[in-house]
Scaffold this motif. Structure first.
Motif, PDB file in Angstrom:
ATOM      1  N   PHE A 113      15.123 -49.492 -22.283  1.00 62.35           N
ATOM      2  CA  PHE A 113      14.475 -49.333 -20.964  1.00 62.35           C
ATOM      3  C   PHE A 113      13.260 -48.440 -21.168  1.00 62.35           C
ATOM      4  N   THR A 114      12.325 -48.467 -20.223  1.00 63.15           N
ATOM      5  CA  THR A 114      11.103 -47.689 -20.356  1.00 63.15           C
ATOM      6  C   THR A 114      11.271 -46.348 -19.665  1.00 63.15           C
ATOM      7  N   VAL A 115      10.295 -45.495 -19.916  1.00 59.75           N
ATOM      8  CA  VAL A 115      10.335 -44.190 -19.282  1.00 59.75           C
ATOM      9  C   VAL A 115      10.246 -44.350 -17.762  1.00 59.75           C
ATOM     10  N   LEU A 116       9.447 -45.320 -17.368  1.00 59.78           N
ATOM     11  CA  LEU A 116       9.280 -45.568 -15.937  1.00 59.78           C
ATOM     12  C   LEU A 116      10.613 -45.918 -15.290  1.00 59.78           C
ATOM     13  N   GLN A 117      11.367 -46.782 -15.991  1.00 60.21           N
ATOM     14  CA  GLN A 117      12.680 -47.152 -15.464  1.00 60.21           C
ATOM     15  C   GLN A 117      13.588 -45.936 -15.388  1.00 60.21           C
ATOM     16  N   LEU A 118      13.458 -45.097 -16.350  1.00 59.85           N
ATOM     17  CA  LEU A 118      14.286 -43.882 -16.350  1.00 59.85           C
ATOM     18  C   LEU A 118      13.941 -43.024 -15.138  1.00 59.85           C
ATOM     19  N   VAL A 119      12.631 -42.902 -14.891  1.00 60.03           N
ATOM     20  CA  VAL A 119      12.201 -42.100 -13.742  1.00 60.03           C
ATOM     21  C   VAL A 119      12.744 -42.710 -12.457  1.00 60.03           C
ATOM     22  N   GLU A 120      12.688 -44.029 -12.392  1.00 64.09           N
ATOM     23  CA  GLU A 120      13.225 -44.699 -11.210  1.00 64.09           C
ATOM     24  C   GLU A 120      14.707 -44.389 -11.059  1.00 64.09           C
ATOM     25  N   ALA A 121      15.433 -44.468 -12.193  1.00 57.99           N
ATOM     26  CA  ALA A 121      16.871 -44.180 -12.155  1.00 57.99           C
ATOM     27  C   ALA A 121      17.133 -42.742 -11.738  1.00 57.99           C
ATOM     28  N   LEU A 122      16.215 -41.887 -12.154  1.00 55.27           N
ATOM     29  CA  LEU A 122      16.371 -40.472 -11.811  1.00 55.27           C
ATOM     30  C   LEU A 122      16.104 -40.217 -10.335  1.00 55.27           C
ATOM     31  N   GLY A 123      15.424 -41.158  -9.716  1.00 59.67           N
ATOM     32  CA  GLY A 123      14.949 -41.005  -8.344  1.00 59.67           C
ATOM     33  C   GLY A 123      15.782 -40.120  -7.446  1.00 59.67           C
ATOM     34  N   SER A 124      17.040 -40.489  -7.289  1.00 62.95           N
ATOM     35  CA  SER A 124      17.854 -39.776  -6.299  1.00 62.95           C
ATOM     36  C   SER A 124      18.057 -38.324  -6.703  1.00 62.95           C
ATOM     37  N   SER A 125      18.272 -38.084  -8.019  1.00 66.29           N
ATOM     38  CA  SER A 125      18.544 -36.704  -8.429  1.00 66.29           C
ATOM     39  C   SER A 125      17.284 -35.852  -8.343  1.00 66.29           C
ATOM     40  N   LEU A 126      16.091 -36.497  -8.520  1.00 70.47           N
ATOM     41  CA  LEU A 126      14.863 -35.715  -8.455  1.00 70.47           C
ATOM     42  C   LEU A 126      14.505 -35.343  -7.017  1.00 70.47           C
ATOM     43  N   THR A 127      15.013 -36.091  -6.103  1.00 63.51           N
ATOM     44  CA  THR A 127      14.686 -35.788  -4.715  1.00 63.51           C
ATOM     45  C   THR A 127      15.846 -35.116  -3.995  1.00 63.51           C
ATOM     46  N   SER A 128      16.882 -34.764  -4.735  1.00 60.84           N
ATOM     47  CA  SER A 128      18.058 -34.143  -4.127  1.00 60.84           C
ATOM     48  C   SER A 128      17.674 -32.834  -3.451  1.00 60.84           C
ATOM     49  N   SER A 129      18.479 -32.450  -2.486  1.00 58.37           N
ATOM     50  CA  SER A 129      18.187 -31.195  -1.788  1.00 58.37           C
ATOM     51  C   SER A 129      18.693 -29.995  -2.586  1.00 58.37           C
ATOM     52  N   GLN A 130      19.552 -30.264  -3.531  1.00 55.40           N
ATOM     53  CA  GLN A 130      20.082 -29.162  -4.360  1.00 55.40           C
ATOM     54  C   GLN A 130      19.126 -28.831  -5.498  1.00 55.40           C
ATOM     55  N   PRO A 131      18.599 -27.619  -5.586  1.00 53.76           N
ATOM     56  CA  PRO A 131      17.675 -27.287  -6.688  1.00 53.76           C
ATOM     57  C   PRO A 131      18.318 -27.484  -8.060  1.00 53.76           C
ATOM     58  N   HIS A 132      19.601 -27.252  -8.155  1.00 55.04           N
ATOM     59  CA  HIS A 132      20.241 -27.382  -9.478  1.00 55.04           C
ATOM     60  C   HIS A 132      20.281 -28.826  -9.926  1.00 55.04           C
TER      61      HIS A 132
END
Lengths: 940, 158
Positions: free
Chosen positions: A36-55
């Motif tokens: 998979f590409t880095v872009l796909q990884l970022v997409e997969a990360l989507g929810s965790s990167l926008t989470s309300s929890q800083p951790h």
């Protein structure tokens, strides 16, 4: 496609929520393998990167950064741009997110296709948003293109820093900035300001500092920054002057040391007022010196400055900054030199010398300016103390001129003053004041150490003066200085010393002899004069050619003075000389010295021995030579017609070289051995044959293994072999055992065992490098005790005492702890020994028995009856020591279960109470008292 | 004997012990006859005090000047000084001295042990007991008395 995104998703899920760090590796591997590409990884990360929890956010960024660290090389320019934008944005996030963000940025900077300008924006946001200074370490990018912006950012981030760890790091970064060729641009002054505000470092590490940063480290790091570039120089100089003018000692010291280090100063030292300021400050520090450290630092700084100035390149229109600077110095200092009784003579002289030693040019300028006035002063002054001060100043100048002289064949600066200098030195030498003479000799020494300065006639004159002082002057300090000076002269001018000094000294030492008696009677002058001559000879003997000349003289002196205290003193002196010159000694001289000793040893027996002992420490080559000489003297020499009493001295000689180390090959060893053997068997002179046997033994002990050594049965040789466990030793002991049966030689053979077991004091010991194995006694005992018992049982009644004697000789020398364990086996034999007629056997047996009785073995308890009978019989022995020993044994026995014997022993002990010897009575009283207490109430 | 009861003289004056006898060359010579002298007898009397962990010498009960020996006439006279005039141990001390001398000297000697005149209240009675051979022999038959005497005579190991 769907499969790929699910894979990425599951990995992200496991990393972020499952907290499995290893998944980062898997993700990176996935990207690398193209799953998979880095872009796909970022997409997969989507929810965790926008989470309300800083951790959770931090965790997501962490994963991305880890992946980027692994595969930054595969990113396209577009991707990088997007990622940088993302990260810059993230910097504004919660502080827990910051570390992984910085990590990711760091990974991105390694990208080869970094979009232009992105680095600048990246750093700008880093500097903007990062407040925690610990993050400074992330600034170590290698980005030259950043230039002034980066420097500015750095300056801003370091401003106000207090933590020593960060400071150390900041200083290192600043140093890298300077040395890395970054364009400092308009921020040069800012960078200087931000670092120099820490100067001088005032930091004392707290106790138990875990980081272990010392003040010294900080000082060094800061100094490296400040002196790193010429661009700082214009700011640094005023700062240094300011700090020099402060009252703080450490600030002064630090500034001076920084000044010493600063090699770039020259550029701006053109500025006249700065130079003046510096000079004034340094001069003040030296003149009003409060501590030695600051003074020496100041002088070193002056030297550094001057040498800096000497190296500076002159432009055609500027004036020579060196001469300008030196003019200041001369103007301020020279007039002080003209007032020898003032306090400022020494500081000014020191300053001038510091400048003088910086470079050849400086020394030229200063010497030309100062020397004439000094010389003139000297000639005008009449007081000795003034003259001495002036001479000392002159000497220092000569010394500092020497320091700065390059090795090429420049003409010496002092050449112009040679004549004048020589004349004042010689005039000072002819004065009667001893301290003046000493100073003059040290000036002469300094002059003599300068190659090509003094001409032959000067040296001849100097040598004349020295000889005169040596022969007439009584003061020890003067003669010491003269001797030292003579040594210095000999170093550079050996030929003149040989032709002028040595013959004169020789003549004086020998013609003086005629006056000897009268002089010694009056003052003893002659002796000390001779000693002075000898020590002068020793001092000049530093060049091989001189040694060759001086040694015969020394030997001759030795030959002529062979009696009394005088001789002894001189001999020790001479030995000192010999040891000293050995370093440069040619072989032939050494051999002649050695022959002299060998031939003259009747006169100097002690000295010779001492000297030969010294030879032992010579390199083996020479040791071998002396050994061969000694052997040939012994074998082929005039041994036969020498009187009997000189024989032992030959032996003495031989013994000395028997003490050589193992490695020394002794020549003609077989011939020597047979000669020694013959002598030990045939000679009638007791001292000779014992020492011959000893030498023989010493050689045999060192002889290489495997040689045939079966010819002699002398105990000495047996011992030599025993000490090193030689296999042939058993044959020798068997021979000794068989000798025990011999009617005449039996007792002697038994005594031989005592020799075998005891420590030798003269030849066969470790000090003489004999080959001594550990526990050789125990070994001998365990190998031979059975043989001894056997031999005893087989021997006819009248021969038994020999065996007993041998046994008690052996047992007596064993260590006590071995005795205690070994004795039970031999008990019957020892009891037998107690009843044989020889008193010596009694005594040695009793002394073996006593320690055993303290803790008796079971065997002994069974034989108590026999033991007590024998001991009681010995109470009336004619020998006092036997009586005492047996009584003390009886006393010890009272600790045994011996109640049945009580009455008998008490009755027997009544008799020694009236012994004629008090010591016996005392022992008897003791023993009887103990036995009375036995079995009695309140006793034992 | 002293245990349990209060000491009669709990804090006696302690005296310096004389050093070891210096050995002379003649003592080591086999052929010379060394006569028995005062010092030798005094050295024999290194007896423990029944009450204190001290020797009689340290308490100054026996002194070398009060030891008289005559080797030729076969007589030994020892005077001892109790630490206080009412010392009840005086007889015991005297007995110990006497026994020690009997055990340590040849038979030929006549041994006389008595209290230094004027130093003890019942001086006469004690002297009489010590001089009576039969009574000394009888005392030594008494096991408990013998025990105390032996304790005094055993070499102390400190």
């Amino acid at each position: 496609m769907a499969a790929e995104s699910t894979l990425a998703l599951s990995l992200v899920e496991e990393f972020v929520s499952g907290l499995q760090d290893s998944k980062a590796k898997d993700a990176a591997k996935g990207v690398k393998d193209g799953k998979f590409t880095v872009l796909q990884l970022v997409e997969a990360l989507g929810s965790s990167l926008t989470s309300s929890q800083p951790h959770t956010r931090a965790r997501g960024v962490h994963l991305l950064s880890e992946v980027l660290q692994e595969c930054y090389g595969d990113l396209t320019e577009r991707e990088v741009e997007v990622l940088i934008a993302f990260y810059e944005n993230r910097l504004k996030d919660h502080y827990v997110v910051t570390p992984p963000v910085l990590k990711g940025l760091k990974a991105l900077t390694k990208c080869t296709n970094l979009p232009p300008g992105s680095a600048v924006s990246m750093l700008r946001s880093v500097f903007q948003d990062i407040h925690v200074q610990v993050r400074l370490s992330y600034c170590t990018f290698k980005l030259k293109g950043l230039g002034a912006d980066f420097v500015f950012g750095f300056v801003q981030s370091m401003d106000g820093e207090r933590d020593p760890r960060n400071l150390l790091l900041a200083f290192q970064i600043a140093k890298n900035l300077i040395h890395g060729g970054y364009d400092l641009g308009k921020f040069t002054e800012e960078l200087f300001e931000v670092t120099s505000c820490y100067f001088p470092i005032d930091f004392s590490p707290p106790p138990n500092d875990p980081h272990g940063i010392t003040r010294e480290e900080l000082v060094q790091a800061l100094r490296a920054v400040l002196t790193g570039t010429p661009k700082f120089a214009e700011f640094l100089l005023p700062l240094l002057i300011e700090k020099l003018d402060s009252d703080v000692q450490s600030a002064k010291l630090d500034s001076l040391q920084t000044l010493v280090r600063n090699s770039c100063l020259a550029v701006c030292l053109q500025l006249k007022q700065e130079l003046t300021g510096l000079w004034t400050s340094v001069r003040r520090e030296v003149f009003q010196t409060s501590s030695e450290k600051i003074e020496s630092a100041g002088l070193a700084a002056l030297t550094a400055l001057t040498s800096c100035l000497s190296r500076s390149v002159l432009s055609s229109d500027s004036e020579d900054s060196l001469s300008t600077f030196l003019d200041f110095i001369l103007k301020d200092c020279k007039h002080h030199l003209c007032e020898p009784d003032l306090k400022l003579v020494w500081p000014s002289a020191k300053l001038l010398q510091a400048a003088c030693s910086a470079s050849t040019r400086a020394s030229h300028i200063i010497t030309v300016a100062v020397m004439p006035s000094l010389l003139e002063q000297y000639n005008n002054r009449t007081q000795c103390s003034h003259r001495r001060t002036l001479l000392e100043v002159v000497q220092r100048f000569i010394h500092s001129v020497k320091n700065c002289q390059s090795s090429d064949n420049d003409e010496s600066v002092l050449l112009a003053f040679r004549e004048a200098l020589c004349s004042i030195v010689f005039s000072a030498l002819s004065e009667s004041n001893s301290s003046l003479q000493i100073t003059a000799t040290s000036v002469l020494t300094s002059l003599a150490q300068q190659a090509g300065l003094l001409v032959e006639s000067d040296i001849e004159l100097a040598l004349d003066h020295l000889t005169r002082l040596l022969l007439t002057e009584e003061d020890d300090r003067v003669s010491l200085a003269v001797v030292e000076c003579a040594g210095a002269l000999a170093q550079l001018h050996p030929a003149l010393v040989i032709t002028k000094l040595i013959p004169k000294l020789k003549k004086e030492m020998f013609t003086g002899k005629l006056l000897k008696i009268s002089r010694i009677l009056s003052t003893g002058t002659h002796t000390s004069m001779r000693q002075r001559c000898l020590s002068a000879l020793a001092a000049v003997s530093i060049q091989p050619s001189v040694v060759q000349e001086s040694t015969p003289v020394l030997l001759e002196v030795l030959r002529s003075a062979h009696t009394g205290n005088l001789a002894k003193k001189m001999l020790f002196l001479f030995i000192g000389v010999c040891l000293q010159i050995q370093r440069a000694l040619p072989k032939c001289v050494f051999v002649s010295v050695f022959f002299f000793f060998v031939n003259a040893f009747d006169l100097f027996a002690q000295c010779r021995a001492y000297f030969l002992m010294r030879c032992v420490w010579l390199p083996f080559r020479l040791a071998g030579q002396t050994a061969s000489r000694a052997v040939s003297l012994f074998l082929d020499g005039d041994v036969s017609f020498l009187p009997d009493n000189s024989f032992p001295s030959h032996m003495q000689l031989l013994k000395v070289f028997v003490k050589y180390r193992l490695q020394v090959e002794v020549p003609q060893i077989d011939k020597l051995l047979s000669a020694l053997e013959e002598m030990s068997c045939a000679c009638s002179h007791p001292l000779s044959y014992t020492s011959a046997a000893k030498c023989f033994a010493g050689l045999v002990n060192k002889k290489p293994q495997g040689d045939s050594l079966d010819s002699c049965a002398c105990p000495q040789v047996a011992k030599a072999l025993l000490l090193r466990y030689h296999p042939l030793f058993t044959t020798l002991t068997d021979k000794l055992f068989s000798l025990l049966d011999d009617a005449d030689l039996g007792p002697m053979a038994a005594d031989g065992f005592s020799l075998l077991m005891s420590d030798s004091t003269d030849v066969l010991n470790r000090a003489c490098h004999a080959d001594v194995r550990i526990m050789y006694r125990q070994r001998f005992f365990s190998e031979n005790s059975a043989k001894l018992v056997q031999g005893f049982n087989a021997a006819p009644q009248e021969k038994k005492p020999n065996y007993l004697k041998a046994l008690s000789n052996i047992v007596n020398k064993l260590p006590k702890q071995v005795q205690v364990t070994e004795l039970p086996a031999l008990l019957s034999l020892l009891l037998e020994a107690l009843s044989c007629p020889d008193q010596d056997i009694h005594l040695s047996t009793l002394s073996c028995l006593e320690p055993v009785l303290v803790n008796p073995p079971q065997v002994l308890i069974q034989q108590l009856e026999a033991l007590i009978n024998r001991l009681l019989a010995l109470i009336s022995s004619p020998a006092m020591s036997v009586r005492i020993a047996s009584l003390s044994c009886i006393s010890t026995l009272s600790h045994f279960p011996v109640l049945p014997f009580r009455a008998r022993v008490l009755r027997a002990l009544a008799k020694p109470l009236d012994d004629k010897k008090r010591l016996v009575r005392r022992e008897a009283v003791q023993a009887r008292g103990e036995w009375f207490l036995l079995g009695s109430p309140g006793g034992r | 004997m002293s245990e349990g009861t209060r000491l009669e003289n709990a804090n006696p004056v302690i005296f310096q012990r004389s050093g070891e006898r210096v050995q002379t060359a003649s003592e080591e010579d086999e052929d010379v006859h060394d006569p028995i002298d005062d010092r030798e007898i005094f050295d024999i009397l290194s007896i423990n005090d029944p009450e204190h962990p001290l020797s009689l010498e340290e308490l100054n009960v026996v002194e070398q000047v009060r030891v008289k020996v005559n080797d030729a006439e076969n007589t030994v006279g020892v005077e001892f000084t109790p630490t206080i005039p009412h010392c009840s141990m005086a007889t015991l001390i005297g007995l110990s001295i006497k026994v020690k001398l009997l055990r340590s000297l040849p038979d030929r000697f006549k041994i006389d042990v008595c209290i230094t005149p004027g130093t003890h209240a019942s001086e006469e009675a004690v002297n009489k007991q010590l001089a009576d051979k039969e009574r000394v022999a009888a005392a030594l038959e008494n096991a408990s008395l013998l025990e105390v005497v032996n304790q005094c005579l055993s070499t102390r190991s400190i």
